[in-house]
Design a protein around this motif. Structure first.
Motif, PDB file in Angstrom:
ATOM      1  N   GLU A 322       0.803  -1.228   0.000  1.00  0.00           N
ATOM      2  CA  GLU A 322       0.000   0.000   0.000  1.00  0.00           C
ATOM      3  C   GLU A 322       0.834   1.276   0.000  1.00  0.00           C
ATOM      4  N   THR A 323       2.146   1.167   0.210  1.00  0.00           N
ATOM      5  CA  THR A 323       2.995   2.361   0.208  1.00  0.00           C
ATOM      6  C   THR A 323       3.637   2.596  -1.167  1.00  0.00           C
ATOM      7  N   ARG A 324       4.036   1.515  -1.819  1.00  0.00           N
ATOM      8  CA  ARG A 324       4.650   1.646  -3.150  1.00  0.00           C
ATOM      9  C   ARG A 324       3.662   1.362  -4.277  1.00  0.00           C
ATOM     10  N   TRP A 325       2.465   0.884  -3.907  1.00  0.00           N
ATOM     11  CA  TRP A 325       1.395   0.593  -4.868  1.00  0.00           C
ATOM     12  C   TRP A 325       1.825  -0.470  -5.872  1.00  0.00           C
ATOM     13  N   THR A 326       2.376  -1.550  -5.351  1.00  0.00           N
ATOM     14  CA  THR A 326       2.888  -2.610  -6.215  1.00  0.00           C
ATOM     15  C   THR A 326       2.298  -3.963  -5.849  1.00  0.00           C
ATOM     16  N   ASP A 327       2.514  -4.939  -6.736  1.00  0.00           N
ATOM     17  CA  ASP A 327       2.180  -6.325  -6.432  1.00  0.00           C
ATOM     18  C   ASP A 327       3.405  -7.012  -5.851  1.00  0.00           C
ATOM     19  N   LYS A 328       3.353  -8.309  -5.654  1.00  0.00           N
ATOM     20  CA  LYS A 328       4.457  -9.033  -5.004  1.00  0.00           C
ATOM     21  C   LYS A 328       5.738  -9.013  -5.830  1.00  0.00           C
ATOM     22  N   ASN A 329       5.605  -8.735  -7.147  1.00  0.00           N
ATOM     23  CA  ASN A 329       6.778  -8.701  -8.017  1.00  0.00           C
ATOM     24  C   ASN A 329       7.309  -7.295  -8.237  1.00  0.00           C
ATOM     25  N   GLY A 357     -12.222 -13.059  -0.717  1.00  0.00           N
ATOM     26  CA  GLY A 357     -13.449 -12.476  -0.185  1.00  0.00           C
ATOM     27  C   GLY A 357     -13.944 -13.219   1.048  1.00  0.00           C
ATOM     28  N   LYS A 358     -13.942 -14.537   0.979  1.00  0.00           N
ATOM     29  CA  LYS A 358     -14.429 -15.351   2.099  1.00  0.00           C
ATOM     30  C   LYS A 358     -13.571 -15.176   3.351  1.00  0.00           C
ATOM     31  N   ASN A 359     -12.280 -14.939   3.150  1.00  0.00           N
ATOM     32  CA  ASN A 359     -11.349 -14.834   4.279  1.00  0.00           C
ATOM     33  C   ASN A 359     -10.887 -13.397   4.521  1.00  0.00           C
ATOM     34  N   PHE A 360     -11.716 -12.446   4.106  1.00  0.00           N
ATOM     35  CA  PHE A 360     -11.397 -11.023   4.259  1.00  0.00           C
ATOM     36  C   PHE A 360     -11.191 -10.672   5.738  1.00  0.00           C
ATOM     37  N   ILE A 361     -10.117  -9.943   6.037  1.00  0.00           N
ATOM     38  CA  ILE A 361      -9.871  -9.451   7.396  1.00  0.00           C
ATOM     39  C   ILE A 361     -10.077  -7.940   7.452  1.00  0.00           C
ATOM     40  N   ARG A 362      -9.344  -7.237   6.617  1.00  0.00           N
ATOM     41  CA  ARG A 362      -9.467  -5.778   6.548  1.00  0.00           C
ATOM     42  C   ARG A 362      -8.813  -5.324   5.247  1.00  0.00           C
ATOM     43  N   ALA A 363      -8.839  -4.008   5.016  1.00  0.00           N
ATOM     44  CA  ALA A 363      -8.196  -3.427   3.835  1.00  0.00           C
ATOM     45  C   ALA A 363      -7.474  -2.156   4.256  1.00  0.00           C
ATOM     46  N   VAL A 364      -6.626  -1.652   3.372  1.00  0.00           N
ATOM     47  CA  VAL A 364      -5.891  -0.426   3.641  1.00  0.00           C
ATOM     48  C   VAL A 364      -6.027   0.494   2.434  1.00  0.00           C
ATOM     49  N   ASN A 365      -6.340   1.760   2.695  1.00  0.00           N
ATOM     50  CA  ASN A 365      -6.422   2.767   1.643  1.00  0.00           C
ATOM     51  C   ASN A 365      -5.001   3.209   1.294  1.00  0.00           C
ATOM     52  N   GLY A 366      -4.597   3.024   0.048  1.00  0.00           N
ATOM     53  CA  GLY A 366      -3.235   3.326  -0.366  1.00  0.00           C
ATOM     54  C   GLY A 366      -2.869   4.789  -0.310  1.00  0.00           C
ATOM     55  N   ARG A 367      -3.859   5.661  -0.350  1.00  0.00           N
ATOM     56  CA  ARG A 367      -3.562   7.097  -0.287  1.00  0.00           C
ATOM     57  C   ARG A 367      -3.418   7.587   1.154  1.00  0.00           C
ATOM     58  N   THR A 368      -4.336   7.184   2.001  1.00  0.00           N
ATOM     59  CA  THR A 368      -4.337   7.668   3.387  1.00  0.00           C
ATOM     60  C   THR A 368      -3.557   6.770   4.331  1.00  0.00           C
ATOM     61  N   ASN A 380     -13.686   6.268  -7.219  1.00  0.00           N
ATOM     62  CA  ASN A 380     -12.937   6.163  -8.465  1.00  0.00           C
ATOM     63  C   ASN A 380     -11.455   6.446  -8.216  1.00  0.00           C
ATOM     64  N   ASN A 381     -10.601   5.620  -8.802  1.00  0.00           N
ATOM     65  CA  ASN A 381      -9.149   5.712  -8.700  1.00  0.00           C
ATOM     66  C   ASN A 381      -8.617   5.350  -7.319  1.00  0.00           C
ATOM     67  N   ASP A 382      -9.418   4.679  -6.490  1.00  0.00           N
ATOM     68  CA  ASP A 382      -8.924   4.175  -5.212  1.00  0.00           C
ATOM     69  C   ASP A 382      -7.805   3.162  -5.440  1.00  0.00           C
ATOM     70  N   VAL A 383      -6.805   3.208  -4.556  1.00  0.00           N
ATOM     71  CA  VAL A 383      -5.740   2.204  -4.535  1.00  0.00           C
ATOM     72  C   VAL A 383      -5.905   1.462  -3.206  1.00  0.00           C
ATOM     73  N   ILE A 384      -6.203   0.168  -3.274  1.00  0.00           N
ATOM     74  CA  ILE A 384      -6.619  -0.581  -2.083  1.00  0.00           C
ATOM     75  C   ILE A 384      -5.795  -1.851  -1.911  1.00  0.00           C
ATOM     76  N   LYS A 385      -5.329  -2.081  -0.668  1.00  0.00           N
ATOM     77  CA  LYS A 385      -4.713  -3.350  -0.319  1.00  0.00           C
ATOM     78  C   LYS A 385      -5.729  -4.165   0.468  1.00  0.00           C
ATOM     79  N   ILE A 386      -5.953  -5.398   0.050  1.00  0.00           N
ATOM     80  CA  ILE A 386      -6.846  -6.312   0.751  1.00  0.00           C
ATOM     81  C   ILE A 386      -6.006  -7.257   1.608  1.00  0.00           C
ATOM     82  N   ILE A 387      -6.361  -7.357   2.879  1.00  0.00           N
ATOM     83  CA  ILE A 387      -5.678  -8.280   3.799  1.00  0.00           C
ATOM     84  C   ILE A 387      -6.622  -9.427   4.099  1.00  0.00           C
TER      85      ILE A 387
END
Length: 391
Positions: A322-329, A357-368, A380-387
């Motif tokens: 959520e800080t660099r807005w990247t995937d695992k690679n 979805g079934k095992n959703f814990i929380r998410a993080v807003n990449g901007r805030t 629109n244009n949200d950057v979201i990390k799903i935990i």
């Protein structure tokens, strides 16, 4: 992926448009039924990419990004032409109409020049293109009515003895058009129908079909062959028929070939000429752009983007970091998902993968960098990390 059904009567220019917007060259000719089976390809809508906010170039897994403009892929289904009576099996009949059952949006491409007859043959005299709009809509409604009303009395007697809610009962009929439970609830909330199915009339069934097209599978009318018609003539088409867009598939094909042959290069929302382009190419392309830059004729990509945005679709970017807005690679903003206004972080989790979805814990807003819950409504244009504790 969002699916767009491209329909219309024969010889409206669907094959030419499909070739231009998907870079898949299909049969193109000035006679009916050039397309005898559906062509499927990928086109794009445009949106501003968040890459500019972190000053790092994105790496789209699908689609592309040019000068900060993200091209998000959508699926285009080019359905062979409809003739009058198709809903009754004439011409290619129900086979054509059945191809749109999975479409989220239907585009009726009609000949704005009015120079093709009802069966798509070149005509000697121009007719009102608005008639083609009415005809295609009528054929779709007739097709849907036929599906809904089939074995109605037997269906009504059985379901009237069921304790299920009306929307659950009617979902059995609507599912054949690709309608889900959420859309069915919306239809039944917006429209009023008899609670007892045995009391439904032909008019009720028609209203139900119309409600499906209005709320769940909307139809948009786009007039093609605008290069053959003046702006004044275009503006007079379709009075009282709602919003109508105008394009030229021929313009689109010329511009696509100019890109492919290296005469022009993408630049932001437009393009620039390369050294390879001569005065002849510049004259033709500038003439096209002068017409497109007016108020009446538009590029198809711009029309498609406007249509999809008008339906409440937004673009959301799921990431792992959520800080660099990247995937695992380490790819920056690799995925861009089209979601609907009102969708939540949990909806996004399910969109990524059912297990997430079934095992959703929380998410993080990449901007805030703030933790958000499953009920957070996406923007629109949200950057979201799903935990999730999903593996």
């Amino acid at each position: 992926m969002l699916k767009i059904g491209l329909i219309g009567k024969p010889n409206a220019g669907k094959s030419t448009l499909f070739s231009a917007i998907t870079s898949i060259y299909v049969d193109i000719a000035n006679y009916p039924f050039t397309t005898i089976k559906p062509n499927v390809g990928i086109s794009f809508i445009k949106d501003k990419c968040p890459e500019n906010e972190i000053h790092s170039r994105c790496n789209p897994r699908e689609g592309k990004c040019i000068d900060g403009i993200r091209y998000i892929p959508v699926e285009i289904i080019d359905v062979p032409g409809l003739i009058e009576g198709a809903s009754e099996g004439k011409g290619m009949g129900n086979e054509f109409l059945d191809n749109i059952r999975d479409a989220d949006i239907i585009i009726n491409l009609f000949d704005a020049s009015g120079m093709t007859d009802v069966e798509g043959n070149p005509a000697e005299q121009r007719h009102d293109p608005g008639q083609d709009i009415d005809f295609v809509y009528s054929e779709i409604i007739k097709w849907m009515n036929g599906k809904v009303s089939k074995d109605w009395q037997k269906f009504a007697r059985k379901e009237d003895n069921s304790p299920d809610r009306l929307e659950v009962k009617m979902l059995q009929k609507a599912a054949t058009f690709g309608i889900n439970e959420k859309e069915m609830i919306l239809i039944m909330t917006r429209e009023k129908f008899p609670e007892k199915l045995i009391h439904w009339t032909d008019e009720d069934i028609q209203r139900f079909s119309e409600a499906i097209l209005k709320y769940a599978k909307p139809v948009f009318n786009i007039g093609n062959k605008a290069d053959m018609v003046t702006d004044g003539e275009l503006e007079s088409i379709g009075t009282g028929r709602g919003r109508i867009y105008f394009i030229s598939a021929q313009y689109e094909l010329v511009l696509e070939k100019a890109f492919k042959n290296g005469y022009i290069r993408p630049e932001g929302n437009g393009f620039s000429f390369t050294d390879k382009s001569g005065e002849a190419q510049k004259t033709v392309i500038n003439g096209i752009m002068d017409r497109i830059n007016g108020n009446t004729v538009k590029r198809f990509y711009d029309v498609l983007t406007e249509i999809i945005k008008s339906l409440g679709y937004i673009v959301v970017y799921p990431v792992l970091d959520e800080t660099r807005w990247t995937d695992k690679n380490g790819n920056v903003l690799p995925d861009a998902y089209l979601m609907k206004e009102g969708d939540t972080a949990l909806d996004l989790a399910y969109r990524i993968h059912t297990d997430i979805g079934k095992n959703f814990i929380r998410a993080v807003n990449g901007r805030t960098q703030r933790v958000i819950g499953k009920d957070y409504k996406l923007l629109n244009n949200d950057v979201i990390k799903i935990i999730s504790n999903s593996r």
